[in-house]
Motif scaffolding. Structure first.
Motif, PDB file in Angstrom:
ATOM      1  N   THR A  48       0.819  -1.207   0.000  1.00  0.00           N
ATOM      2  CA  THR A  48       0.000   0.000   0.000  1.00  0.00           C
ATOM      3  C   THR A  48       0.855   1.260   0.000  1.00  0.00           C
ATOM      4  OG1 THR A  48      -1.790  -1.152   1.138  1.00  0.00           O
ATOM      5  CG2 THR A  48      -1.792   1.253   1.263  1.00  0.00           C
ATOM      6  N   GLY A 186      -9.137   2.539  -0.763  1.00  0.00           N
ATOM      7  CA  GLY A 186      -8.085   3.509  -0.474  1.00  0.00           C
ATOM      8  C   GLY A 186      -8.565   4.850   0.045  1.00  0.00           C
ATOM      9  N   VAL A 194      -4.859   6.253  -0.791  1.00  0.00           N
ATOM     10  CA  VAL A 194      -4.180   5.451  -1.810  1.00  0.00           C
ATOM     11  C   VAL A 194      -4.981   5.581  -3.094  1.00  0.00           C
ATOM     12  CG1 VAL A 194      -3.125   3.191  -2.260  1.00  0.00           C
ATOM     13  CG2 VAL A 194      -3.784   3.799   0.076  1.00  0.00           C
ATOM     14  N   GLU A 196      -7.280   4.937  -6.043  1.00  0.00           N
ATOM     15  CA  GLU A 196      -8.229   3.839  -6.230  1.00  0.00           C
ATOM     16  C   GLU A 196      -7.769   2.878  -7.320  1.00  0.00           C
ATOM     17  OE1 GLU A 196     -12.930   3.125  -7.456  1.00  0.00           O
ATOM     18  OE2 GLU A 196     -12.278   5.085  -6.696  1.00  0.00           O
ATOM     19  N   MET A 199      -5.267   0.494  -5.815  1.00  0.00           N
ATOM     20  CA  MET A 199      -5.920  -0.497  -4.972  1.00  0.00           C
ATOM     21  C   MET A 199      -6.620  -1.552  -5.817  1.00  0.00           C
ATOM     22  SD  MET A 199      -5.219   0.027  -1.816  1.00  0.00           S
ATOM     23  CE  MET A 199      -6.391  -1.125  -1.104  1.00  0.00           C
TER      24      MET A 199
END
Length: 269
Positions: A48, A186, A194, A196, A199
């Motif tokens: 991540t 995220g 984060v 998207e 993710m």
């Protein structure tokens, strides 16, 4: 279910639905305020934060690892070392020998196959923490804390180094916060922590060898899967009696984060 979990030496167990805790229990002398190790479930934290660093322009997952760590970070021939990208570390396809233990010093990182041609569960992923540190000019812990931990309220968690392993410790509720971040692609409190798109890539099949593996997330509902410490391919989904859209962070001694988007459920063990 709770009796079963207690017998299996579970420390903490949380179920969240629609972002709210619907069940929370602690066993075997453990408590809500006590930290516990994530083991390999914490690999997803590294994946991540790598995505966050890429979004901020510090690195590119498609670049060679040696662009950040310099040549000689493995003992592979230079031409083979230069095949290994950050994405190969994210997907466990570095081609380095996984039978030599957890030590990630250069002498222990030996060539066995070209990057991208072999899936093997390997501690070499931890070099991504060094990549992030080099790229950002910060320590891994400081960048992790400021860009992820503190932004979603995972207060008090910490990375502990032990014999080449970088293991995250936190409370069960802090693990649940990270699970909710993943469930929400995220996003936290309307802030996109984060990207998207990253993710999405992290939680879908990342290569064509182990269909049940993303960027350090395990994926259910695929037609086949590989497991650590074997090159055998198993047929069918990873967990047959679970929803097909579920994805997981899995660690030693049953440290688990289960994410079920279709049911808006997060399960922490």
């Amino acid at each position: 279910l709770l009796d079963y979990l207690a017998l299996k030496n579970t420390k903490g167990f949380i179920i969240l639905h629609n972002g709210k805790i619907v069940m929370e229990n602690y066993f075997n002398g453990h408590s809500a305020n006590e930290p516990w190790y994530w083991a390999s479930a914490g690999k997803t934290l590294t994946a991540t934060v790598t995505g966050i660093a890429q979004h901020e322009g510090y690195l590119n997952i498609n670049n060679k690892v040696s662009d950040y760590l310099g040549i000689g970070w493995t003992s592979a021939p230079l031409a083979k070392e230069n095949l290994i990208t950050n994405q190969h570390l994210l997907t466990m396809t570095s081609g380095l020998n996984d039978a030599l233990g957890d030590n990630v010093s250069p002498g222990n990182l030996q060539y066995i196959a070209d990057a991208g041609t072999r899936w093997a569960y390997h501690n070499v992923y931890v070099k991504l923490q060094d990549v992030v540190a080099q790229a950002t000019g910060q320590t891994w812990a400081n960048y992790f804390n400021t860009k992820l931990r503190d932004r979603i309220g995972m207060t008090g968690g910490a990375w502990i180094q032990n014999n080449g392993l970088s293991v995250y410790w936190s409370t069960t509720r802090n693990m649940a916060r990270f699970g909710l971040l993943a469930l929400n692609k995220g996003k936290w409190d309307n802030n996109q922590i984060v990207p998207e798109s990253y993710m999405q890539n992290a939680t879908t099949t990342s290569q064509n060898i182990n269909l049940a593996y993303g960027y350090m997330w395990w994926l259910n509902g695929k037609s086949s899967y590989h497991l650590p410490q074997t090159q055998f391919q198993f047929s069918g989904p990873l967990i047959t009696n679970a929803p097909s859209d579920m994805y997981c962070a899995l660690g030693k001694n049953d440290q688990k984060i289960y994410i079920i988007p279709s049911r808006k459920i997060v399960i922490i063990r």
